[in-house]
Scaffold this active site. Structure first.
Site, short mmCIF file in Angstrom:
data_model
loop_
_atom_site.label_atom_id
_atom_site.label_comp_id
_atom_site.label_asym_id
_atom_site.label_seq_id
_atom_site.Cartn_x
_atom_site.Cartn_y
_atom_site.Cartn_z
N ALA A 297 0.82 -1.23 0.00
CA ALA A 297 0.00 0.00 0.00
C ALA A 297 0.84 1.27 0.00
O ALA A 297 0.30 2.37 -0.01
CB ALA A 297 -0.92 0.00 1.23
N SER A 298 2.17 1.13 0.00
CA SER A 298 3.01 2.32 0.13
C SER A 298 3.12 3.12 -1.16
O SER A 298 3.50 4.28 -1.14
CB SER A 298 4.41 1.92 0.62
N VAL B 182 6.01 -9.60 2.67
CA VAL B 182 5.23 -10.80 2.32
C VAL B 182 6.12 -12.01 2.02
O VAL B 182 5.62 -13.13 1.90
CB VAL B 182 4.26 -10.56 1.13
N TYR C 62 8.68 -13.35 -14.21
CA TYR C 62 7.55 -12.53 -13.73
C TYR C 62 6.22 -13.14 -14.19
O TYR C 62 5.29 -13.32 -13.43
CB TYR C 62 7.70 -11.10 -14.24
N ALA D 114 5.55 -16.17 -15.07
CA ALA D 114 5.27 -17.46 -14.41
C ALA D 114 4.72 -17.23 -13.00
O ALA D 114 3.82 -17.95 -12.56
CB ALA D 114 6.53 -18.31 -14.36
N LYS E 214 2.83 -14.86 -12.09
CA LYS E 214 1.46 -14.38 -12.20
C LYS E 214 0.52 -15.50 -12.66
O LYS E 214 -0.62 -15.56 -12.24
CB LYS E 214 1.40 -13.16 -13.14
#
Ligand SMILES: NC(=O)c1ccc[n+]([C@@H]2O[C@H](COP(=O)([O-])OP(=O)(O)OC[C@H]3O[C@@H](n4cnc5c(N)ncnc54)[C@H](OP(=O)(O)O)[C@@H]3O)[C@@H](O)[C@H]2O)c1
Length: 233
Positions: free
Chosen positions: A9-10, A60, A150, A152, A154
């Site tokens: 959210a930054s 995360v 990237y 893969a 997703k």
């Protein structure tokens, strides 16, 4: 008051989602690693919209960070209605040139990060029959040589969203698949619309619209791009 959790959210899309949901009166839990940016954003949203905003450090890629974040959020708000699993990073390069470290890093954030964030909030969202939105990408069902890692991550995130949906029919899972968006993802934001980029506010506006659909409607995925982006599938 409904409560929404937003990861990443930054900046960029996550920040725009926070602004749009605060305007709608949602209580917000904002997570990212840049706590200074979250603090500034949270302060501004509280003052402008009078909503409750909790911000906390979140990485995360670290299971203990996700657990601590979820615990703090659930203790503070008592439950959540909406989760936006948005945190993500890019990774360019041919597959035969990427290192182990690069491959692991992008999967940790974009795929495992989504899985562990959804898992942490799922019991509460299930209880409230809420909504989980995962920001994947238009590339979650197409291929780009030179960005295979990237892409893969997703595709894998898309598989996670759909499997979570099948395993939890009481929750509405939504895969948001934007094309190019003018954020820090590509360096410094500030590109012209005609270059093929949407604005992060466009993504947030669409999401707020989708949230307002009647509760019996489950929008499972939305792919959307600038009219100036080449239509590729
Ligand atoms: N921009 C595009 O063209 C585009 C297109 C399709 C999909 N997307 C997806 O949209 C999402 C948001 O990207 P964006 O375009 O808004 O990029 P951005 O401006 O770079 O924002 C990325 C956000 O993710 C957070 N983040 C990165 N690593 C993290 C970690 N380990 N733990 C927690 N938060 C982390 C960042 O915060 P901190 O650095 O403070 O942790 C930041 O808030 C991503 O999933 C991206 O793949 C972007």
């Amino acid at each position: 008051m409904k409560v929404a959790v937003i990861t990443g959210a930054s900046k960029g899309i996550g920040e725009a989602m926070a602004r749009a949901l605060a305007k709608e009166g949602y209580g917000l839990a904002l997570g990212a690693r840049s706590v200074d940016l979250l603090e500034r954003l949270g302060g501004e949203l509280k003052e402008r919209y009078g909503v409750d905003v909790l911000h906390a450090f979140l990485d995360v890629t670290k299971p203990e960070s996700v657990e601590e974040f979820a615990k703090e959020v659930l203790e503070h708000f008592g439950g959540v209605d909406v989760l936006v699993a948005n945190a993500g990073i890019g990774m360019g390069g041919r597959l035969d040139e990427l290192t182990e470290e690069e491959m692991e890093r992008v999967f940790q954030v974009n795929t495992l990060g989504v899985w562990r964030t959804v898992k942490a909030f799922l019991p509460s969202i299930r209880e409230r029959k809420g909504t989980v939105a995962v920001v994947t990408s238009d590339v979650s069902a197409r291929l780009i040589p030179g960005a295979g890692a990237y892409v893969a991550t997703k595709w894998a995130a898309r598989a996670l969203v759909r499997t979570f949906q099948m395993e939890n029919p009481e929750v509405r899972f939504m895969e948001l698949r934007p094309g190019a968006v003018d954020t820090h993802f590509y360096g410094k934001p500030g590109r012209r619309i005609e270059e093929g980029f949407m604005k992060p506010e466009d993504v947030a506006k669409l999401f707020v619209y989708l949230l307002k659909l009647p509760p019996h409607v489950r929008v499972e995925e939305v792919m959307f791009r600038s009219v100036y982006q080449k239509p590729e599938y």
